[in-house]
Design an enzyme around this catalytic site. Structure first.
Site, short mmCIF file in Angstrom:
data_model
loop_
_atom_site.label_atom_id
_atom_site.label_comp_id
_atom_site.label_asym_id
_atom_site.label_seq_id
_atom_site.Cartn_x
_atom_site.Cartn_y
_atom_site.Cartn_z
N THR A 162 0.92 -1.15 0.04
CA THR A 162 -0.10 -0.08 -0.01
C THR A 162 1.02 1.27 0.06
O THR A 162 1.91 1.33 0.64
CB THR A 162 -0.84 0.11 1.30
OG1 THR A 162 -1.82 -1.01 1.39
CG2 THR A 162 -1.61 1.52 1.48
N ARG A 189 -14.01 -8.16 0.51
CA ARG A 189 -12.81 -7.97 1.38
C ARG A 189 -12.31 -6.54 1.80
O ARG A 189 -11.74 -5.97 0.76
CB ARG A 189 -11.68 -9.05 1.19
CG ARG A 189 -10.38 -8.97 2.27
CD ARG A 189 -9.29 -8.20 1.97
NE ARG A 189 -8.27 -8.41 2.87
CZ ARG A 189 -7.13 -7.34 2.74
NH1 ARG A 189 -7.02 -6.53 2.00
NH2 ARG A 189 -6.31 -7.73 3.67
N VAL A 190 -12.02 -6.27 2.98
CA VAL A 190 -11.39 -4.88 3.27
C VAL A 190 -10.12 -5.20 4.33
O VAL A 190 -10.56 -6.00 5.28
CB VAL A 190 -12.28 -3.92 3.65
CG1 VAL A 190 -11.59 -2.62 4.35
CG2 VAL A 190 -13.60 -3.71 2.88
N ASP A 192 -6.73 -3.39 6.44
CA ASP A 192 -6.31 -2.14 7.38
C ASP A 192 -6.43 -0.92 6.91
O ASP A 192 -6.70 -0.03 7.55
CB ASP A 192 -4.95 -2.60 7.94
CG ASP A 192 -4.20 -2.29 7.12
OD1 ASP A 192 -4.05 -3.19 6.22
OD2 ASP A 192 -2.99 -1.59 7.34
N THR A 212 1.50 -0.62 6.33
CA THR A 212 1.32 -1.64 4.96
C THR A 212 1.71 -2.97 5.20
O THR A 212 2.46 -3.26 5.91
CB THR A 212 2.08 -0.94 3.72
OG1 THR A 212 2.10 -2.01 2.56
CG2 THR A 212 3.70 -0.82 4.29
N GLY A 213 1.07 -3.95 4.47
CA GLY A 213 1.36 -5.35 4.61
C GLY A 213 0.00 -6.01 4.66
O GLY A 213 -1.12 -5.53 4.33
N GLY A 215 -3.24 -6.97 5.95
CA GLY A 215 -4.17 -6.15 6.36
C GLY A 215 -4.93 -7.03 7.70
O GLY A 215 -5.26 -6.22 8.87
N1 ASP Z 1 -2.54 -3.31 3.84
C1 ASP Z 1 -3.08 -3.78 2.75
C2 ASP Z 1 -4.16 -4.80 2.84
O1 ASP Z 1 -4.28 -5.57 3.48
C3 ASP Z 1 -2.17 -4.58 1.66
C4 ASP Z 1 -0.65 -3.95 1.61
O2 ASP Z 1 -0.46 -3.00 2.28
O3 ASP Z 1 0.07 -4.61 1.36
O4 ASP Z 1 -5.17 -4.55 2.02
#
Ligand code: ASP
Length: 299
Positions: A162, A189-190, A192, A212-213, A215
């Site tokens: 993100t 799906r949502v 973080d 980021t990562g 969620g």
């Molecule tokens: N955090 C984002 C999500 O889970 C994806 C990401 O940042 O890699 O939608």
């Protein structure tokens, strides 16, 4: 008076460059609005870039081949925020999140309601799939075997990331965050990223953070507000990020299998970052136009 922008991943460079350019060119006399517009512009620049396969135009779609965007903004003086989730065909989603904050009494709109609001605001519907993102989705569909795997499978590491953009000027903090979420996610799906407290938080009295990562892992730990509260308690931005990630790993060691990363700026302008997989995480920091790449470290 120094102005700082910071943003996640390799494309964070695009984000901080666009934010700083907007900051310099802006005619806005209210410096808080000017800072907000700058981080929104930084995030929008990444959304428009088709090379970025995890944000906005060209972002990898859900399992049905539809691109669904999540985005949010927050500012740290009045704790105002706006967010959208599961939005299809609207670009930049971060503009729409700002519109929710500035033109509705609400904090978040989702799905069809968010799209209807976008049309009322004058957005033109757009196709967000590119030839490349369509090709990758078709390839994923070909390779996918048992359908029962889908309910538990998480996206591969390269299929998420993100852009989160933080801004600081004279003790004022703002944050913008936008994503297409995990590739091949279940429709609806949502993660973080559009959730205040989970994916982003800003409070001028303490600091701001954006994550980021994966969620699901970030959200269960309310990582952004955890980091901001650690800064409020007196930790530096770097300590706050580090301690919060260490807490996640201690509390649930299996989180180490997933990337969960955070960047933060404290109310005095100090910057920090940490990640569960630090060797794979970088951010870009821009101080009055001077851009520095910062790599997360493991200790
Ligand atoms: N955090 C984002 C999500 O889970 C994806 C990401 O940042 O890699 O939608």
């Amino acid at each position: 008076m120094q102005t700082i922008f910071a943003a996640t991943w390799w494309f964070g460079r695009i984000g901080v460059e666009a934010a700083y350019q907007r900051w310099q060119e802006s005619k806005e006399s209210d410096s808080a609005l000017r800072l907000l517009d700058a981080v929104v512009e930084g995030a929008a620049a990444v959304e428009r870039d088709p090379q970025v396969l995890s944000v906005g135009y060209g972002g990898l779609p859900n399992r049905d081949g539809e691109v669904e965007l999540d985005a949010a903004v927050m500012e740290g003086s009045r704790l105002s925020a706006g967010a959208v989730a599961g939005v299809r065909g609207v670009l930049p989603a971060i503009y729409l999140a700002r519109d929710v904050m500035q033109h509705t009494p609400h904090l978040m709109l989702v799905g069809d309601g968010a799209v209807r609001f976008a049309l009322q605001q004058g957005y033109e519907p757009q196709q967000l799939l590119t030839a490349e993102s369509l090709r990758r989705w078709q390839e994923w569909r070909r390779q996918r075997t048992a359908p029962k795997e889908v309910s538990t499978e998480r996206s591969p590491a390269e299929a998420h990331d993100t852009v989160g953009v933080l801004g600081w000027n004279a003790g004022h903090l703002v944050v913008a965050c936008t994503t297409s979420g995990l590739a091949w996610k279940m429709p609806g799906r949502v993660g973080d990223s559009p959730i205040v407290g989970a994916g982003l938080y800003a409070d001028n009295e303490a600091g701001a953070a954006v994550c980021t990562g994966v969620g699901e892992e970030i959200w269960r730990f309310a990582l952004a507000s955890r980091v901001v509260e650690a800064m409020r308690a007196g930790y530096s931005a770097q300590q706050a990020c580090q301690r919060s990630v260490e807490f996640m790993l201690r509390r649930l060691p299996e989180v180490a299998a997933h990337q969960c990363a955070v960047i933060a700026i404290r109310a005095d302008g100090e910057f920090g970052l940490a990640a569960t997989q630090p060797e794979r995480f970088e951010a870009f920091v821009c101080r009055d136009g001077a851009i520095e790449r910062v790599q997360a470290s493991s200790g």
